[in-house]
Design an enzyme around this catalytic site. Structure first.
Site, PDB file in Angstrom:
ATOM      1  N   CYS A 162      -4.603  -0.122 -10.278  1.00  0.00           N
ATOM      2  CA  CYS A 162      -3.735  -0.730  -9.274  1.00  0.00           C
ATOM      3  C   CYS A 162      -2.647   0.282  -8.941  1.00  0.00           C
ATOM      4  O   CYS A 162      -1.910   0.704  -9.828  1.00  0.00           O
ATOM      5  CB  CYS A 162      -3.074  -1.997  -9.793  1.00  0.00           C
ATOM      6  SG  CYS A 162      -4.065  -2.945 -10.961  1.00  0.00           S
ATOM      7  N   GLU A 173       3.560  -6.557  -2.068  1.00  0.00           N
ATOM      8  CA  GLU A 173       2.507  -5.639  -1.666  1.00  0.00           C
ATOM      9  C   GLU A 173       1.532  -6.280  -0.689  1.00  0.00           C
ATOM     10  O   GLU A 173       1.229  -7.468  -0.773  1.00  0.00           O
ATOM     11  CB  GLU A 173       1.705  -5.163  -2.886  1.00  0.00           C
ATOM     12  CG  GLU A 173       2.521  -4.369  -3.883  1.00  0.00           C
ATOM     13  CD  GLU A 173       1.693  -3.809  -5.024  1.00  0.00           C
ATOM     14  OE1 GLU A 173       2.036  -2.730  -5.517  1.00  0.00           O
ATOM     15  OE2 GLU A 173       0.704  -4.457  -5.423  1.00  0.00           O
TER      16      GLU A 173
END
Length: 298
Positions: free
Chosen positions: A152, A214
């Site tokens: 990630c 995000e």
């Protein structure tokens, strides 16, 4: 949990920016901000697209490495926080500027300035259709020691990682970070083997100071790879099948063995992962792809 669907089709463009990095690092170095242009396909760019600066870029001077705040931060993570420039986007994934990784993860800025940055989450399966998970290192600034999907991270504000067409920018970034974090060679994860299945938009606090906001690209890939984790980034790894992942979820929910999951991983698991796993096993996961919709998850 509620799910709101934004079905607005995102506008496509191919920003043409100066090439900031012209030569690759020596092969025996693995800095987390390394750039490997020889591994990336080139794409002809259209006429220059001028990016509007986010107001936060002018609100205060950028922090520098020698600043007193956060002096106790791990040296590697501190360097990345101030050197890496994340891509700021609006809720339709249009680029509006860039900002340091440090400022992008300050919860106060996320809340007050609604600062949103582009990210990606890799889900790498081996040919037995087991998913590779990582436990984030204890020195990570956000969500240390939590279990999460394979990798990630963020595409950076550089030419090769700003390419919008076919999600090439985030796929380039994924290849870079799989090497940085897990030591997976670029040849083991060719850029054209990543399949973007969707995008999610989420916000999650980590502690009183840090958090995430995000617009996250979900990239799937099936490959047998060589793994050599970087201890600055990764505390542990494991491959899991569906039942083993369900047991990990049960332990996290029950608070057993101190197991915690990252918020973005949990959102993907609860909303998409198991039905997409069916497509992975059948070799049809491209049929599940939906890159037009941005799923707003809370």
């Amino acid at each position: 949990m509620s799910i709101l669907i934004n079905t607005t089709t995102t506008l496509s463009f191919s920003p043409s920016l100066p090439a900031f990095f012209s030569s690759p690092p020596k092969s025996n170095l693995r800095p987390s901000s390394a750039f490997f242009p020889s591994h990336f396909p080139t794409v002809a760019s259209s006429s220059p697209t001028y990016l509007r600066a986010h107001p936060s870029l002018h609100s205060q001077p950028s922090a520098v490495m020698g600043d007193a705040p956060d002096a106790g931060m791990d040296a590697v993570q501190r360097r990345l926080m101030f050197e890496d420039e994340c891509i700021l986007v609006d809720e339709n994934d249009n680029v509006v500027g860039h900002e340091s990784k440090y400022n992008c993860h300050l919860w106060e800025k996320i809340q007050s300035e609604h600062m949103l940055h582009r990210a990606f989450s890799v889900f790498l399966f081996n040919t037995k259709y087991e998913l590779l998970l990582q436990q984030r290192s204890a020195t990570k600034v956000t969500f240390p020691l939590v279990w999460t999907n394979t990798c990630c991270s963020h595409p950076l504000y550089r030419e090769s990682e700003l390419i919008y067409e076919n999600s090439l920018g985030v796929r380039n970034a994924a290849q870079r970070k799989l090497l940085d974090e897990l030591g997976i060679p670029a040849e083991d994860v060719p850029v054209d083997q990543f399949t973007p299945l969707g995008r999610i938009l989420y916000k999650a606090p980590s502690d009183g100071k840090w958090g995430e906001h995000e617009l996250d690209y979900l990239l799937f890939i099936v490959r047998d790879v060589n793994v050599n984790p970087n201890p600055d980034e990764v505390a542990d790894i494991k491959y899991v099948n569906r039942e083993q992942l369900k047991e990990l979820l049960r332990k996290a929910d029950a608070g057993e063995e101190g197991i915690k999951l990252s918020p973005w991983f949990r959102l993907v698991v609860e909303n998409f992962l198991f039905k997409w796993w069916d497509h992975v096993e059948k070799g049809t996961f491209k049929e599940a792809a939906d890159m037009e919709t941005i799923h707003k998850l809370t």
